[in-house]
Design an enzyme around this catalytic site. Structure first.
Site, PDB file in Angstrom:
ATOM      1  N   GLY A  12       7.707   8.532  -5.729  1.00 39.76           N
ATOM      2  CA  GLY A  12       8.218   8.687  -7.087  1.00 39.76           C
ATOM      3  C   GLY A  12       9.695   9.077  -7.117  1.00 39.76           C
ATOM      4  O   GLY A  12      10.110   9.992  -6.410  1.00 39.76           O
TER       5      GLY A  12
ATOM      6  N   CYS B 120       2.671  12.315 -13.850  1.00 45.14           N
ATOM      7  CA  CYS B 120       2.739  13.279 -12.742  1.00 45.14           C
ATOM      8  C   CYS B 120       2.456  14.673 -13.293  1.00 45.14           C
ATOM      9  O   CYS B 120       3.181  15.150 -14.157  1.00 45.14           O
ATOM     10  CB  CYS B 120       4.102  13.270 -12.060  1.00 45.14           C
ATOM     11  SG  CYS B 120       4.189  14.528 -10.755  1.00 45.14           S
TER      12      CYS B 120
ATOM     13  N   LYS C  89       1.822   3.841 -15.347  1.00 45.29           N
ATOM     14  CA  LYS C  89       0.799   4.591 -14.605  1.00 45.29           C
ATOM     15  C   LYS C  89       0.194   5.635 -15.532  1.00 45.29           C
ATOM     16  O   LYS C  89       0.865   6.562 -15.982  1.00 45.29           O
ATOM     17  CB  LYS C  89       1.405   5.264 -13.373  1.00 45.29           C
ATOM     18  CG  LYS C  89       0.345   5.890 -12.476  1.00 45.29           C
ATOM     19  CD  LYS C  89       0.885   6.183 -11.090  1.00 45.29           C
ATOM     20  CE  LYS C  89      -0.215   6.562 -10.126  1.00 45.29           C
ATOM     21  NZ  LYS C  89       0.315   6.742  -8.760  1.00 45.29           N
TER      22      LYS C  89
ATOM     23  N   GLY D 273      -4.398   5.397  -1.407  1.00 46.20           N
ATOM     24  CA  GLY D 273      -3.480   6.535  -1.489  1.00 46.20           C
ATOM     25  C   GLY D 273      -3.816   7.637  -0.517  1.00 46.20           C
ATOM     26  O   GLY D 273      -3.393   7.622   0.645  1.00 46.20           O
TER      27      GLY D 273
END
Lengths: 302, 260
Positions: A46, A129, A164, A264
């Site tokens: 990110g 996030c 996202k 992930g």
């Protein structure tokens, strides 16, 4: 091999297996294990408008078949990524996905414009996030916030935009519709589920930042359910993720309606996990004689 | 040297004291490359997601020697392993282990607390100069690896907190006495955070480099997930977060920012 390829938001992917942002850094740590060109795509760590040092440690706490993290988007900033990491990543024949978190819609838009201009295939707009105070998940927590950020990015670039989504909302389908209406080209889900662990001896949270995002196999059923719900609600292609560690896991997401998947947390445990998922998927398709497209959204509800 | 994934067969599993096990693992590819202070990342039980980082104690004939003390679910699983079982290993990890001492310099002082003595053994064996070892334990029944260090160190001081064996007191107190007597080129240390902080206080006054092996909750072990953060002081004094798995696990004490 051709039965593995998919088109995602108009972009050809050689296969539907990607690696999730934040679990693969900028790829350099994994070239010792496999050829990154084997991946369908790479979502890089990110990026933020300026460099971030991230949150105070401890940043990781294990949970039953999962982990909490509160890294806090430690990254060198999007400009440094374009200058030092992107030229190196371009040598790989794979779809490159930037992941951006801004403090304001304007920051998101500037980053989207610059990264689109730098030739990124796909820009993942991170409005989910849980580990940064400003921006990020604040926007992803409401349809209005998503509309604001996606609209700003859409005006700023012609690059493909993928939003996202956060699972930490009451109705994820509403968030997906807001992203679609604002001009998004694709959706990725899920980001981590907000969680907490407490050390019973010290009576303090284990994570330095107190709260963190839960990932790993523990979240997989939640993620599959959300992919299914979103796939029913919008026409956008979905990059599904949340605890995928095996080809069978990936197949669940495809059946639920994802067009591609991301590995992930599994990569954190096993650097070869994305390749194992890919090879398992290849074997499965070979045995059934199907292509990936035959499986996408093929779940039959009871 | 790139990290290696290797399935290692346990050749010997010996209980050293309550909750401490000494594992010898056949792992020729990792053993060939490992440097003092580096670690291996071990997949534990099927129902435990993350690997556990364990410092390498020694290497011999293609075998890794690891000393594991029970600290949680992962190490408890490792404590239950027996000869013949296979471990999923990733290693050797850590860009910086203990540095190789200058062959023309003075001796090196090693300070270990509890199971933190383990990685100091390989450092002692690889040292081109004489080493003095101070090892500290809470009490007599916790003392481990005394003979191992006796055979490769110029001097060995064993301390116990309660005085039940060897010298009564902490490692840092014994270290202060040795630092006054001898011109060491460096100090290497590994132990609990409380022990390391007392070592830092003891060594800070002496103007010699002090290398500490740090521990932090860890994810990938490769520098990708950025989980095992440690606050460091850069060249210009600016603070930033580095990562134990990649930039470490050994750091010079003056580059670490010691938050209380």
């Amino acid at each position: 091999m051709s039965e593995l390829s998919v088109r995602f938001a108009g972009i050809p992917f050689k296969n539907p297996v990607t690696v999730a942002s934040g679990t693969f850094a900028f790829g350099r740590e994994y070239v010792d294990f496999f050829d990154l060109s084997r991946l369908g795509g790479i979502a890089v760590k990110g990026l933020t408008y300026t460099e971030r040092q991230g949150n105070r440690p401890p940043r990781i706490a294990e949970t039953p078949m999962g982990m909490l993290n509160s890294i806090g988007l430690q990254n060198p900033g999007y400009r440094a990524f374009i200058e030092t990491e992107l030229p190196w990543l371009r040598r790989f024949d794979t779809v490159l996905i930037a992941n951006i978190t801004g403090a304001t819609p304007r920051e998101y838009a500037e980053m989207a414009e610059a990264l689109g201009g730098a030739g990124l295939d796909l820009i993942e707009i991170n409005v989910s996030c849980p580990n940064v105070k400003e921006g990020g998940a604040l926007f992803g927590a409401s349809a209005g916030g998503i509309t604001e950020v996606v609209t700003a990015c859409r005006r700023a670039t012609d690059a493909k935009l993928m939003v996202k989504l956060s699972p930490n909302v009451t109705d994820i389908a509403e968030m997906a519709k807001a992203a679609e209406a604002a001009g998004a080209d694709a959706l990725s889900l899920i980001n981590t589920l907000l969680g907490m662990r407490i050390d019973i001896a010290t009576r303090r949270p284990i994570l330095g930042n107190n709260l963190g995002g839960l990932s790993g196999p523990a979240v997989r059923p939640v993620a599959v359910r959300m992919v299914y719900q979103v796939a029913q609600a919008v026409r956008l292609p979905i990059l599904g993720m949340g605890g995928i560690a095996t080809a069978d896991d990936a197949l669940e997401f495809l059946l639920a309606g994802a067009t591609a998947v991301a590995v992930g947390t599994a990569t954190i445990v096993d650097p070869l996990a994305p390749i194992r998922v890919l090879e398992g998927l290849e074997r499965h398709l070979h045995s059934t004689g199907e292509s990936v497209g035959d499986i996408i959204g093929a779940v039959q509800m009871n | 040297m790139p990290p290696i994934l290797e399935q290692g067969t346990i050749r010997r599993a010996e209980r050293l004291c309550h909750n401490v096990i000494d594992l010898r693992i056949e792992s020729p590819r990792i053993a060939r490359e490992v440097q003092p202070g580096q670690f291996v990342h071990i997949k534990c039980a099927d129902d435990l997601l993350l690997r556990r980082p364990i410092s390498v104690c020694d290497v011999e004939d293609g075998q890794l020697r690891l000393i594991v003390e029970v600290a949680g679910a992962g190490t408890r699983w490792l404590y239950g392993r027996r000869a013949g079982e296979v471990l999923d290993l990733l290693g050797p990890l850590g860009d910086r282990g203990f540095p190789t001492p200058d062959a023309r310099g003075g001796p090196v002082l090693l300070l270990g607390g509890g199971c933190g003595v383990a990685p100091l053994l390989l450092a002692a064996k690889c040292s081109p100069v004489a080493v003095d070892m101070v090892m500290g334990f809470t009490e007599k029944c916790r003392v481990i690896m005394e003979q191992d260090f006796k055979s490769c160190c110029r001097s060995l001081t064993v301390c116990t907190d309660d005085g039940s064996y060897g010298t009564a007191g902490f490692v840092s107190q014994a270290a202060l006495r040795l630092l006054e007597q001898e011109d060491y080129q460096a100090v290497f240390s590994c132990g609990s955070m409380a022990m390391l902080k007392s070592v830092v206080q003891a060594v800070e006054r002496a103007d010699i480099p002090c290398y500490l092996s740090l521990d932090e909750r860890m994810g990938c072990g490769l520098g990708a997930c950025l989980g095992c953060a440690v606050k460091l002081r850069g060249e210009g004094g600016a603070e930033h977060y580095g990562h134990v798995c990649k930039q470490g696990p050994v750091f010079e004490l003056r580059e670490v920012v010691w938050d209380v």
